[in-house]
Each structure stands twice: as C-alpha cells, then as structure tokens.
Enzyme design. Sequence first.
Site: not given
Ligand code: CP3
Length: 365
Positions: A43, A47, A56, A92, A167
């Site tokens: 990540r 953010r 974003r 994602d 999910y």
């Molecule tokens: O920089 C990186 O690591 C690459 C980007 C990345 C994202 N999601 C971007 C993202 C990666 C590798 C993921 C994988 C992902 N997505 C996982 C596996 C990694 C982990 O964290 O265990 C999982 C479980 C998800 C599902 C998911 N997508 C979640 C739980 C969330 C967060 C929800 C929140 O708003 O807190 C997302 C959304 C997401 N994916 C964001 C980002 C940057 C946040 C969205 C935003 O910026 O509004």
Amino acid sequence: MTTDTTGTVARDGDSRPGGPADSPFIRACRRRPVPHTPVWFMRQAGRSLPEYREIRASVPMLESCRRPELVTEITLQPVRRHGVDAAILFSDIVVPVAAAGIDLDIVPGTGPVVAEPIRTAADVERIRLITRDDVSYVDEAVRQLVVELGDTPLIGFAGAPFTLASYLVEGGPSRTHAKTKALMYGDPELWHALCARLADVTLAFLRVQIEAGVSAVQLFDSWAGALSEADYRRFVLPHSTAVLSGLVDAGVPRIHFGVGTAELLGAMGEAGADVVGVDWRTPLDVATGRIGADKAVQGNLDPCVLLAPWPVVEAEVRRILEQGRAAPGHVFNLGHGVMPETDPEVLTRVVALVHELSSRRADQG
Ligand code: CP3
C-alpha cells in the site's frame, strides 16, 4: 532463457546487468547476494500520500484502476518520493473479479462490496474466465510503467482464491468470515468449484501482467490467517498452489503473503512461493525456521510502529534487519499495508535507514 541455481527460468531480455532482473529486490527474492537490503511497502501507493489524495479526489477507486495514465502516475508516486526498491502496480484484488462479470464496487472507508454475493453453483458460473481484452487497461499500464521505471522492478499482484472468495461470499469485508466458512464446511464441493474458478481468473490476470513485463508477482491471501493449518491445507492450499505453480515457468519470483499466518507459513511456502510474506507477529528468524532455508522472506514491521516517535521506528528497523539475516534472502516491508494516517516522511526515512544499515553491514563483511 537461462536457469539459475534456484531452478527458476530467467527471461533473457531483462537479465542484463543493471536491469530490473539484476536489482537488489529481485536478487533478494532469488536468494542472491545484494548490495543492500531492498525495501518497498505494501500500500505504498495510497492515502498516506497527498499527491495520491489529490488525484483520487475526483475519480472513484475502480475507475482509477481502469485508466492506464492514472495507474501509471499513482504507481510512480511512491518510487519518486521514497526511493523504494520496487514499484507495485496500482490496482485492487477485486479488479479481475469485476472484469469477470461480477457487479461490485470499492466503497471508501469500507472496501469491496458485492451487489449479489455468491452462494450457489449458478452463482459460480457468473464468474467468467478473463482474457487480456477484459483487462486491457492493466496490460497497457504495465507496458507504460516498465518503460518509465527503467531499472526499478515492477511487482504485479492478485488476490488469492480464499481472500477473493471471502469478499464474494460475504458480499463485503468481514471480521469472522462466518458465511465463507459456513459454505466451506457445509458444501465442500461448491467451495472447491468456487475456488477453482477464482484460481483460473487469478492465473489469467497474473499472466497478463507477466506478459506485459512485471518483474515479480505477489499473491495476497490477506485473510487466510482465519483458518487452522488443517483447514488451510484441505480447503485453500490446492487452489493457491494451482495459481503459484501455474507460474513456475514464467521466470519471475513469486511472493505469497497473508496476515495472521504464523501457523500457515510452512504451508504457504509449499504453495509454490519463492518468497513468503510475514506479518509482525512472527520474528523473521522464527519465520525462516518454519518456512525453510530454500525461500526468502518479506516483512515485517508493524505498520502501527510508523505512528510512534522516530527512535522507536529506528530500533524496530534495526531489530528486523538483524532477524532477517537468518533468512537466505530478505525483502524489507511492513507486516501489512501502510495506514492512511502514516506520515510519508517517516516512510522515506525508513527506506534511507534500511539502505544505510544494510550496506554498512555488507562493508563490514
Ligand atoms: O500500493 C499498493 O500496495 C498497491 C495497491 C493495492 C490496493 N489494493 C489499492 C487500494 C493493493 C496491492 C491492494 C490489494 C488489496 N485490496 C488487498 C490485499 C492487500 C491487503 O491489504 O491485505 C485487499 C484485502 C483489498 C481489498 C480492499 N480494497 C480493501 C480492504 C480496501 C480498503 C478500504 C478502505 O477504504 O479503507 C480497498 C480499497 C483500496 N485498494 C484503496 C487502495 C489505495 C483505498 C481506496 C481509496 O484510496 O479510497
């Protein structure tokens, strides 16, 4: 094609000295000597960065993953800012599932939400197999990024069948994974059909990224730690193995990561990983004992430590580098993703500290 001592086939095109395949990150994944311990953060694009929040502000999450110029820009942001040793594709884990025909959204502050959760055999059939055309935006973004990144390796990724299934079955994030486990224990045949389909989609998604030029892949089984080792082996391992072993000839290192997986580290390595990701609960020397000396480790700073005063961060980085020496290869990372409230300057300082401490160590022999 050449075969190295790890038995992995290297692609000739990028194995030139100084290219991504010769980078500290890829060398550590392959358990080769490194000039310094490589570091990146799960990540890292997200953010915690004001420049990410700015982009974003006007674009929904899934749309940003489907616009190659935004994917490229967001992926590059942490590389420019922190000097990390690898970029990870901005996307994602639910992107390929949406491309496979499942109606879902990523809700800010919540995560993936599925309109009609998967509960029956007919539901499993709704998950179509994907081709490159279904995710052409990923193909395009990776090709752009490989050019922009030069010698810095790009990590591709996907979600593992269990975490994706959670999910899809729950309909959204879950603390207990109760509906997922009810399906798994109550209808093993349907469970295995669902995971086999997800493994096919995941494998196709990773192949698109590899063909477009990523230097490594990470399979995220973030929620596998919810299972006992026996259940993991019975219900999950065959499907994660189908994905990772399906890439054995692809010539790129494979990283396998989950959270709360202390009891599963050995099994997760067996799924066909070159590198096993470790969360903060298991010291890296203990983790290596469980994983075996034929795999590198990645981790494992608690992301919450980054919110503490700098001397605390520094002491933890030192401890992790020390414990990582027990492994045949160490990629420094967090034990899970960067939290949005993290001060990005602390991340930049951690990168510099890891580089400084680990290269000094090499100088001293
Ligand atoms: O920089 C990186 O690591 C690459 C980007 C990345 C994202 N999601 C971007 C993202 C990666 C590798 C993921 C994988 C992902 N997505 C996982 C596996 C990694 C982990 O964290 O265990 C999982 C479980 C998800 C599902 C998911 N997508 C979640 C739980 C969330 C967060 C929800 C929140 O708003 O807190 C997302 C959304 C997401 N994916 C964001 C980002 C940057 C946040 C969205 C935003 O910026 O509004």
